[in-house]
Motif scaffolding. Sequence first.
Motif: not given
Length: 805
Positions: A612-619, A737-742, A746-748, A769-777
């Motif tokens: 899923l990507a965000w663009t200037a004209v929507g998703g 979702g953003e991925l770390t080396l570990s 991470l949230p987006i 991402p879990k934080k987006n789920y808790e914060r933005d749903l």
Amino acid sequence: MELENYDEFPQRLPLIIEDEIFLYPFMIAPLFLDSDENISAVEQAIEENKLVIVAVSKHGKEGKRDSDSFYDVGVIGNIMRKVALPDGKIKVLFQGLAKGKITDFDDQNPIRCEVNILENQEFNEESVNSEISVLIEHVKKLSRLNSKFPADLIKTIEENDDATRIADLISSVLKVKKDDAYKLFSQTDVEQRLLDIIEVIKKEIESFKIQKEITQKVNSKIEKTHKDYFLKEQIKAINKELGTDNKKDEEIKAYKKRLKKLKTSMPKDGYKETKKQIEKLSRMHQDSPDASLLQTYIEQVLDIPFGEYSDEKISVDNVEKQLNKDHYSLEKAKERILEYFAVKQLLEQRNVEDLKSKGTVLCFVGPPGVGKTSLANSISKALQRPLVRVALGGMEDVNELRGHRRTYVGAMPGRLVKGLIDAKKMNPVMVLDEIDKLGANHRGDPTAVMLEVLDPEQNHEFRDLYLNFAIDLSQVIFVSTANDARRIPAALRDRMEFIHISSYTPNEKYHIAKDYLIPQELGKHGLNKSEISLSKPTIEAIISKYTREAGVRNLRRVFSKLFRKAAKKILSDNGASKVSISTKNLKSYLDNPIFEIDPADKKNAVGIANGLAWTAVGGDVLKTEAIKLKGKGILSVTGNLGEVMKESSRISYSVVKVLIDSGILKIDDEIIPKTFKEKEENLKVDASEVYKRYDIHLHIPEGATPKDGPSAGITMALTIASILSNREIQSDVAMTGELTLSGKVLPIGGLKEKLIAAHKAKMTKALIPKKNYERDLEDIPDEVKKSMEIKAVNTIEDVLKEALL
């Protein structure tokens, strides 16, 4: 006549008191007398053939005659002739003979006094002669300056050798006060008397010099004034002949009249500056090249609506009604706008004047066409204030906002002042459009001007360079719009409160089209509602297949195109009463579908994941593809990716390697290519050999479109894991979702647009991402949440568990 012919001195003589002038010996002067004492003194002197003494009054005619009312030194002389005048006055001709000292006095009528001859002291002739030479030089200087100085006096004193006589002659023509004249008159020390006379003459010379300078200046000024007056009169006469005599004067009068009306509401320095320029214009010839520039400046200043304000009180109810009337959905944006104006209304009601202008500047942020500018239009309508739109997109010249200095050709005030002039009010709603697209170059940084404009502590004294005085912008309601808040400088972001307006869902677009766009476009094209048939499936097909945008601007254009063709059809089909547009004949009106988000594949596949990507004209939904080729474990990435996304791909590859090495991601031995020896000896190959013996080619389709950002991390990791493990990915699962080396997720940002895109693509599951789920749903539309299963992932293992088969 000599004193020897009379009695010896001292003797008692009648006294004549003169009011103004000191008489000197050897002078013959007429005296006009009207007091009884003076007339009696003259009559007694004639009758007894006696001398008289003439003394000078200290205080004029007023007051009683006593010894303190006149000076005690006078002139002894005789009456040569007497003539009676009307009204009881007499005129006598008096001849002075010598100076006399009054030693005694009686108050009889006539007044008689004891008089003795006033003798001069002995003096040094050489010193006196030197003083006389200096005196004559000064007298000559005075005569050159004073045109009324007796011309023959110099010749007389040069021919005379009597020092006393010279002193008397000069003293008699000097214009000094009574007390000073008495000192010169009564002085018996000849040397000192000459020095005193020299000093008096010096003062007169200086006085005449100053008077002459002043006179010359005044005369030159008068001459210039007269010259200017006559020239102006001649110009008026010429202009009268040409028929242009009163035009300029009438314009100047009109300017002064308008300025006088604005005096109480204009800034003081603005009033002074404008008045000064009007006066300057009045003195300037109307054909002068500077006159037109000056006239333009005056007219621009006088057009500014100083003191003009919209009197309509702020009403939250009116704002709410107007917002609901003009816009569908946008609940959060509406709520924040209402809160903003609720504060302003409360301040108005409680007369908190000092805080009225200290509010927050609202900035609507979102993709094109979602209604940012139209929200400002609704605010303007609700408040019944004029709307001013200032387009900032691409602006690089700071003078466009602050105005050009009047020294430049074609100088004009800045857009902000011009907006006030156009609005004709000092408190309009001013929309600062595309504030994220301000530029900067060698001509300045317009962003710096906006820092002042949007700061309540500064904008009450905004200085426009063209006006050259401060102007109050504190009563203006500023509303800004932007597509991407990240492009706005941090200092400017700090002065605004952002209201994010996200993409519309298909359902929201349907209601907007049905309730707003279609009725508006029908009216613009002269059509009635009964003449056009548009079903719900048709509108939904137009939304999904003919537009690809976050807002509804292109959707409006599509309806406009439809109704143009319908209007033509009504006219060409012999007055057809109704045009029916359905999904079956839609292609005949709009050709083939232009846009369409690819729906979820029905068949699961290896190495293909839905990101899923965000663009200037929507998703948007981007399919991430990968293939493996025999090689040495090299990762190559294509698809016009930015640096961040390339780094994200390398991180994803490393994370997958760690998963393989740790045994979390199981690899089948059969998919690892073996050497001949390994096959012959039937050796078991380590799982890590899979990424050592294959090259991975990762590709993001639509290679012409630039893509960047870290939110595709889990999608690329899943794709690589799928291709290396030879396991299929669920085709109806989308993720971001953003991925770390570990291996953490991470949230987006832009979650709403991304999930709307997944909804349009008919995905059944979305990994976020879990934080987006808790914060933005809670911000996600209900229709989107109902149409798919939204799951929270915290690590890459969660992603593999949910998406890999």
